[in-house]
Design a protein around this motif. Structure first.
Motif, PDB file in Angstrom:
ATOM      1  N   ASN A   6      58.206  17.476  34.344  1.00  0.00           N
ATOM      2  CA  ASN A   6      58.257  17.409  32.885  1.00  0.00           C
ATOM      3  C   ASN A   6      58.413  18.793  32.240  1.00  0.00           C
ATOM      4  O   ASN A   6      58.268  18.937  31.042  1.00  0.00           O
ATOM      5  N   VAL A   7      58.760  19.808  33.008  1.00  0.00           N
ATOM      6  CA  VAL A   7      58.932  21.159  32.505  1.00  0.00           C
ATOM      7  C   VAL A   7      60.417  21.463  32.389  1.00  0.00           C
ATOM      8  O   VAL A   7      61.187  21.196  33.312  1.00  0.00           O
ATOM      9  N   TRP A   8      60.810  22.020  31.260  1.00  0.00           N
ATOM     10  CA  TRP A   8      62.201  22.416  31.062  1.00  0.00           C
ATOM     11  C   TRP A   8      62.492  23.655  31.892  1.00  0.00           C
ATOM     12  O   TRP A   8      61.659  24.536  32.036  1.00  0.00           O
ATOM     13  N   PRO A   9      63.711  23.755  32.430  1.00  0.00           N
ATOM     14  CA  PRO A   9      64.063  24.923  33.260  1.00  0.00           C
ATOM     15  C   PRO A   9      63.873  26.254  32.543  1.00  0.00           C
ATOM     16  O   PRO A   9      63.502  27.240  33.156  1.00  0.00           O
ATOM     17  N   PHE A  10      64.108  26.309  31.226  1.00  0.00           N
ATOM     18  CA  PHE A  10      63.962  27.572  30.514  1.00  0.00           C
ATOM     19  C   PHE A  10      62.497  27.915  30.212  1.00  0.00           C
ATOM     20  O   PHE A  10      62.210  28.981  29.696  1.00  0.00           O
ATOM     21  N   ASP A  11      61.560  27.025  30.556  1.00  0.00           N
ATOM     22  CA  ASP A  11      60.130  27.326  30.432  1.00  0.00           C
ATOM     23  C   ASP A  11      59.605  28.082  31.650  1.00  0.00           C
ATOM     24  O   ASP A  11      58.474  28.551  31.647  1.00  0.00           O
ATOM     25  N   VAL A  12      60.414  28.155  32.692  1.00  0.00           N
ATOM     26  CA  VAL A  12      59.996  28.754  33.956  1.00  0.00           C
ATOM     27  C   VAL A  12      60.712  30.092  34.129  1.00  0.00           C
ATOM     28  O   VAL A  12      61.906  30.204  33.851  1.00  0.00           O
ATOM     29  N   LEU A  13      59.976  31.097  34.575  1.00  0.00           N
ATOM     30  CA  LEU A  13      60.589  32.394  34.833  1.00  0.00           C
ATOM     31  C   LEU A  13      61.623  32.253  35.944  1.00  0.00           C
ATOM     32  O   LEU A  13      61.377  31.555  36.936  1.00  0.00           O
ATOM     33  N   PRO A  14      62.775  32.905  35.814  1.00  0.00           N
ATOM     34  CA  PRO A  14      63.802  32.762  36.853  1.00  0.00           C
ATOM     35  C   PRO A  14      63.380  33.341  38.201  1.00  0.00           C
ATOM     36  O   PRO A  14      63.721  32.806  39.239  1.00  0.00           O
ATOM     37  N   SER A  15      62.617  34.413  38.182  1.00  0.00           N
ATOM     38  CA  SER A  15      62.147  35.015  39.432  1.00  0.00           C
ATOM     39  C   SER A  15      60.634  34.864  39.490  1.00  0.00           C
ATOM     40  O   SER A  15      59.919  35.351  38.609  1.00  0.00           O
ATOM     41  N   LEU A  29      51.165  40.894  37.544  1.00  0.00           N
ATOM     42  CA  LEU A  29      51.870  40.800  36.264  1.00  0.00           C
ATOM     43  C   LEU A  29      52.909  41.913  36.120  1.00  0.00           C
ATOM     44  O   LEU A  29      53.995  41.682  35.587  1.00  0.00           O
ATOM     45  N   LEU A  30      52.592  43.107  36.615  1.00  0.00           N
ATOM     46  CA  LEU A  30      53.578  44.198  36.607  1.00  0.00           C
ATOM     47  C   LEU A  30      54.799  43.835  37.456  1.00  0.00           C
ATOM     48  O   LEU A  30      55.943  44.022  37.036  1.00  0.00           O
ATOM     49  N   ARG A  31      54.557  43.321  38.656  1.00  0.00           N
ATOM     50  CA  ARG A  31      55.669  42.929  39.532  1.00  0.00           C
ATOM     51  C   ARG A  31      56.492  41.807  38.917  1.00  0.00           C
ATOM     52  O   ARG A  31      57.719  41.809  38.950  1.00  0.00           O
ATOM     53  N   LEU A  32      55.799  40.834  38.336  1.00  0.00           N
ATOM     54  CA  LEU A  32      56.461  39.686  37.725  1.00  0.00           C
ATOM     55  C   LEU A  32      57.333  40.129  36.548  1.00  0.00           C
ATOM     56  O   LEU A  32      58.480  39.685  36.409  1.00  0.00           O
ATOM     57  N   ALA A  33      56.811  41.016  35.712  1.00  0.00           N
ATOM     58  CA  ALA A  33      57.585  41.523  34.576  1.00  0.00           C
ATOM     59  C   ALA A  33      58.814  42.270  35.067  1.00  0.00           C
ATOM     60  O   ALA A  33      59.919  42.093  34.539  1.00  0.00           O
ATOM     61  N   ASN A  34      58.631  43.076  36.081  1.00  0.00           N
ATOM     62  CA  ASN A  34      59.732  43.876  36.613  1.00  0.00           C
ATOM     63  C   ASN A  34      60.838  42.998  37.207  1.00  0.00           C
ATOM     64  O   ASN A  34      62.020  43.191  36.920  1.00  0.00           O
ATOM     65  N   THR A  35      60.463  42.029  38.011  1.00  0.00           N
ATOM     66  CA  THR A  35      61.485  41.198  38.660  1.00  0.00           C
ATOM     67  C   THR A  35      62.198  40.278  37.669  1.00  0.00           C
ATOM     68  O   THR A  35      63.266  39.769  37.980  1.00  0.00           O
ATOM     69  N   ASN A  36      61.611  40.080  36.486  1.00  0.00           N
ATOM     70  CA  ASN A  36      62.240  39.227  35.477  1.00  0.00           C
ATOM     71  C   ASN A  36      62.898  40.019  34.353  1.00  0.00           C
ATOM     72  O   ASN A  36      63.314  39.442  33.351  1.00  0.00           O
ATOM     73  N   VAL A  41      55.689  45.260  30.085  1.00  0.00           N
ATOM     74  CA  VAL A  41      54.874  44.210  30.696  1.00  0.00           C
ATOM     75  C   VAL A  41      54.109  43.437  29.627  1.00  0.00           C
ATOM     76  O   VAL A  41      53.839  42.248  29.790  1.00  0.00           O
ATOM     77  N   GLY A  42      53.796  44.086  28.514  1.00  0.00           N
ATOM     78  CA  GLY A  42      53.105  43.406  27.417  1.00  0.00           C
ATOM     79  C   GLY A  42      53.870  42.216  26.885  1.00  0.00           C
ATOM     80  O   GLY A  42      53.280  41.231  26.443  1.00  0.00           O
ATOM     81  N   ASN A  43      55.193  42.275  26.925  1.00  0.00           N
ATOM     82  CA  ASN A  43      56.001  41.138  26.465  1.00  0.00           C
ATOM     83  C   ASN A  43      55.820  39.926  27.376  1.00  0.00           C
ATOM     84  O   ASN A  43      55.764  38.798  26.914  1.00  0.00           O
ATOM     85  N   LEU A  44      55.730  40.162  28.671  1.00  0.00           N
ATOM     86  CA  LEU A  44      55.466  39.069  29.604  1.00  0.00           C
ATOM     87  C   LEU A  44      54.073  38.503  29.361  1.00  0.00           C
ATOM     88  O   LEU A  44      53.895  37.285  29.303  1.00  0.00           O
ATOM     89  N   ILE A  45      53.094  39.369  29.218  1.00  0.00           N
ATOM     90  CA  ILE A  45      51.718  38.921  28.993  1.00  0.00           C
ATOM     91  C   ILE A  45      51.637  38.084  27.726  1.00  0.00           C
ATOM     92  O   ILE A  45      50.979  37.042  27.684  1.00  0.00           O
ATOM     93  N   GLU A  46      52.354  38.504  26.696  1.00  0.00           N
ATOM     94  CA  GLU A  46      52.370  37.749  25.441  1.00  0.00           C
ATOM     95  C   GLU A  46      52.994  36.369  25.639  1.00  0.00           C
ATOM     96  O   GLU A  46      52.530  35.388  25.077  1.00  0.00           O
ATOM     97  N   THR A  77      55.059  30.753  36.051  1.00  0.00           N
ATOM     98  CA  THR A  77      55.048  31.415  37.359  1.00  0.00           C
ATOM     99  C   THR A  77      55.245  30.448  38.524  1.00  0.00           C
ATOM    100  O   THR A  77      55.574  30.871  39.627  1.00  0.00           O
ATOM    101  N   GLY A  78      55.003  29.162  38.288  1.00  0.00           N
ATOM    102  CA  GLY A  78      55.066  28.188  39.369  1.00  0.00           C
ATOM    103  C   GLY A  78      53.834  28.233  40.255  1.00  0.00           C
ATOM    104  O   GLY A  78      53.804  27.626  41.316  1.00  0.00           O
ATOM    105  N   LEU A  79      52.801  28.962  39.815  1.00  0.00           N
ATOM    106  CA  LEU A  79      51.551  29.051  40.575  1.00  0.00           C
ATOM    107  C   LEU A  79      50.504  28.156  39.928  1.00  0.00           C
ATOM    108  O   LEU A  79      50.438  28.044  38.712  1.00  0.00           O
ATOM    109  N   SER A  80      49.658  27.568  40.733  1.00  0.00           N
ATOM    110  CA  SER A  80      48.566  26.756  40.189  1.00  0.00           C
ATOM    111  C   SER A  80      47.482  27.678  39.624  1.00  0.00           C
ATOM    112  O   SER A  80      47.437  28.872  39.947  1.00  0.00           O
TER     113      SER A  80
END
Length: 176
Positions: A6-15, A29-36, A41-46, A77-80
Protein backbone atom coordinates in the motif's frame (compact mmCIF):
# COMPACT_ATOMS: atom_id res chain seq x y z
CA UNK A 1 14.00 -5.19 2.43
CA UNK A 2 10.46 -5.37 1.24
CA UNK A 3 8.04 -2.53 0.73
CA UNK A 4 4.41 -2.87 1.86
CA UNK A 5 2.02 -3.07 -1.11
CA UNK A 6 0.00 0.00 0.00
CA UNK A 7 3.04 2.31 -0.31
CA UNK A 8 3.55 4.46 -3.38
CA UNK A 9 6.94 4.02 -5.09
CA UNK A 10 7.77 7.72 -4.63
CA UNK A 11 7.29 7.35 -0.84
CA UNK A 12 10.33 5.07 -0.71
CA UNK A 13 13.92 6.24 -1.00
CA UNK A 14 15.48 4.97 -4.24
CA UNK A 15 18.64 3.79 -2.49
CA UNK A 16 18.13 1.90 0.77
CA UNK A 17 21.42 0.43 1.95
CA UNK A 18 21.22 -2.05 4.79
CA UNK A 19 22.69 -0.92 8.09
CA UNK A 20 25.96 -2.50 9.13
CA UNK A 21 25.92 -4.58 12.34
CA UNK A 22 26.86 -2.20 15.16
CA UNK A 23 26.19 0.97 13.12
CA UNK A 24 24.70 3.98 14.92
CA UNK A 25 21.53 5.80 13.84
CA UNK A 26 23.25 9.12 13.15
CA UNK A 27 25.89 7.42 10.99
CA UNK A 28 23.27 5.44 9.10
CA UNK A 29 21.31 8.63 8.40
CA UNK A 30 24.49 10.23 7.01
CA UNK A 31 25.05 7.25 4.69
CA UNK A 32 21.40 7.19 3.67
CA UNK A 33 21.39 10.91 2.85
CA UNK A 34 24.58 10.56 0.85
CA UNK A 35 23.47 7.58 -1.22
CA UNK A 36 20.18 9.34 -2.03
CA UNK A 37 21.76 12.60 -3.15
CA UNK A 38 20.64 14.84 -0.29
CA UNK A 39 22.82 17.95 -0.13
CA UNK A 40 22.25 18.27 3.63
CA UNK A 41 21.50 15.38 5.95
CA UNK A 42 19.01 17.62 7.77
CA UNK A 43 16.75 17.51 4.71
CA UNK A 44 16.59 13.72 4.93
CA UNK A 45 15.92 13.86 8.67
CA UNK A 46 13.12 16.34 8.05
CA UNK A 47 11.58 13.96 5.47
CA UNK A 48 11.82 10.94 7.78
CA UNK A 49 10.60 12.67 10.96
CA UNK A 50 8.51 15.69 9.83
CA UNK A 51 6.57 16.40 13.03
CA UNK A 52 9.64 16.80 15.26
CA UNK A 53 11.14 19.99 13.77
CA UNK A 54 14.64 19.96 12.31
CA UNK A 55 16.51 21.01 15.47
CA UNK A 56 14.72 18.44 17.65
CA UNK A 57 15.17 15.70 15.03
CA UNK A 58 18.92 16.19 14.87
CA UNK A 59 19.20 16.41 18.65
CA UNK A 60 17.39 13.10 19.13
CA UNK A 61 19.42 11.38 16.40
CA UNK A 62 22.63 12.67 18.02
CA UNK A 63 21.71 10.93 21.28
CA UNK A 64 21.19 7.71 19.31
CA UNK A 65 17.73 7.09 20.77
CA UNK A 66 14.62 6.02 18.86
CA UNK A 67 11.98 8.52 17.86
CA UNK A 68 8.49 7.66 19.00
CA UNK A 69 6.72 5.87 16.15
CA UNK A 70 9.56 6.51 13.69
CA UNK A 71 7.01 8.29 11.48
CA UNK A 72 8.06 7.84 7.80
CA UNK A 73 11.43 6.17 8.42
CA UNK A 74 10.27 2.53 8.07
CA UNK A 75 8.42 3.28 4.82
CA UNK A 76 11.17 5.35 3.23
CA UNK A 77 14.07 3.13 4.32
CA UNK A 78 12.37 -0.25 3.92
CA UNK A 79 13.52 -1.12 7.45
CA UNK A 80 11.19 -2.22 10.23
CA UNK A 81 11.01 -0.27 13.48
CA UNK A 82 12.84 -3.20 15.10
CA UNK A 83 15.72 -2.89 12.62
CA UNK A 84 15.89 0.88 13.18
CA UNK A 85 15.89 0.47 16.97
CA UNK A 86 18.99 -1.73 16.71
CA UNK A 87 20.85 1.40 15.50
CA UNK A 88 20.16 3.15 18.82
CA UNK A 89 20.98 2.74 22.50
CA UNK A 90 17.42 1.54 23.10
CA UNK A 91 18.34 -2.17 23.53
CA UNK A 92 20.97 -1.19 26.13
CA UNK A 93 18.56 1.16 27.92
CA UNK A 94 15.87 -1.55 27.99
CA UNK A 95 18.38 -4.04 29.39
CA UNK A 96 18.98 -1.77 32.36
CA UNK A 97 15.30 -0.88 32.76
CA UNK A 98 15.69 2.76 31.79
CA UNK A 99 13.10 2.85 28.99
CA UNK A 100 9.49 1.75 29.06
CA UNK A 101 8.82 -0.53 26.11
CA UNK A 102 6.56 1.85 24.17
CA UNK A 103 8.23 5.26 24.32
CA UNK A 104 11.20 7.31 25.43
CA UNK A 105 10.81 8.68 28.95
CA UNK A 106 12.69 11.98 28.93
CA UNK A 107 13.07 12.08 32.74
CA UNK A 108 14.90 8.76 32.79
CA UNK A 109 17.25 9.85 30.00
CA UNK A 110 19.02 12.55 32.02
CA UNK A 111 22.09 10.32 32.21
CA UNK A 112 22.48 10.27 28.40
CA UNK A 113 24.95 13.19 28.38
CA UNK A 114 27.16 10.98 30.56
CA UNK A 115 26.65 7.91 28.34
CA UNK A 116 26.76 9.44 24.86
CA UNK A 117 29.75 11.52 23.83
CA UNK A 118 28.58 14.86 22.37
CA UNK A 119 31.45 14.77 19.87
CA UNK A 120 31.96 12.12 17.27
CA UNK A 121 34.99 9.87 17.65
CA UNK A 122 36.20 7.42 15.06
CA UNK A 123 38.80 4.78 14.41
CA UNK A 124 40.40 5.65 11.06
CA UNK A 125 41.53 2.05 10.58
CA UNK A 126 37.98 0.73 10.95
CA UNK A 127 36.66 3.38 8.58
CA UNK A 128 39.18 2.34 5.93
CA UNK A 129 38.02 -1.27 6.03
CA UNK A 130 34.28 -0.63 6.55
CA UNK A 131 33.12 2.99 6.20
CA UNK A 132 30.42 3.33 8.85
CA UNK A 133 30.18 4.90 12.32
CA UNK A 134 29.91 2.42 15.16
CA UNK A 135 27.41 2.86 17.98
CA UNK A 136 30.11 1.74 20.41
CA UNK A 137 32.23 4.79 19.49
CA UNK A 138 29.46 7.08 20.75
CA UNK A 139 29.82 5.79 24.34
CA UNK A 140 31.74 8.36 26.39
CA UNK A 141 33.85 5.87 28.30
CA UNK A 142 34.99 4.04 25.14
CA UNK A 143 38.24 5.76 24.15
CA UNK A 144 40.03 2.99 22.24
CA UNK A 145 39.05 0.92 19.23
CA UNK A 146 38.65 -2.58 20.58
CA UNK A 147 39.66 -4.12 17.25
CA UNK A 148 42.78 -2.06 16.46
CA UNK A 149 43.73 -0.95 19.99
CA UNK A 150 44.24 2.66 18.91
CA UNK A 151 42.75 5.78 20.51
CA UNK A 152 39.56 7.01 18.87
CA UNK A 153 40.10 10.31 17.05
CA UNK A 154 37.79 13.24 17.62
CA UNK A 155 39.40 15.63 15.13
CA UNK A 156 39.45 15.64 11.35
CA UNK A 157 42.85 14.51 10.10
CA UNK A 158 42.71 17.06 7.25
CA UNK A 159 41.51 20.28 8.94
CA UNK A 160 41.87 19.43 12.66
CA UNK A 161 38.29 20.50 13.52
CA UNK A 162 36.36 18.56 16.14
CA UNK A 163 34.10 15.89 14.61
CA UNK A 164 30.43 16.34 15.43
CA UNK A 165 27.39 14.10 15.07
CA UNK A 166 24.82 15.04 12.46
CA UNK A 167 22.97 18.32 12.39
CA UNK A 168 21.02 20.45 9.94
CA UNK A 169 24.25 22.27 9.02
CA UNK A 170 25.98 19.09 7.80
CA UNK A 171 26.49 18.33 4.19
CA UNK A 172 27.36 14.83 3.18
CA UNK A 173 30.84 13.42 2.74
CA UNK A 174 31.45 11.73 -0.60
CA UNK A 175 31.04 7.95 -0.63
CA UNK A 176 34.25 6.11 -1.45
Amino acid sequence: MTTPCNVWPFDVLPSRPSPFPGECLSGYLLRLANTNGYIKVGNLIEDLFPSYGIRRQSEIANWEIPLRGWEHAPIQTGLSSTELIKLTFSPLLHKFGVLPSSRVNRGKLRFLPDLVNPTLRICPLCLKSQPFIRLLWRITSVNVCLKHRVFLQERCTKCNTILTPIGPQHGNPPVK
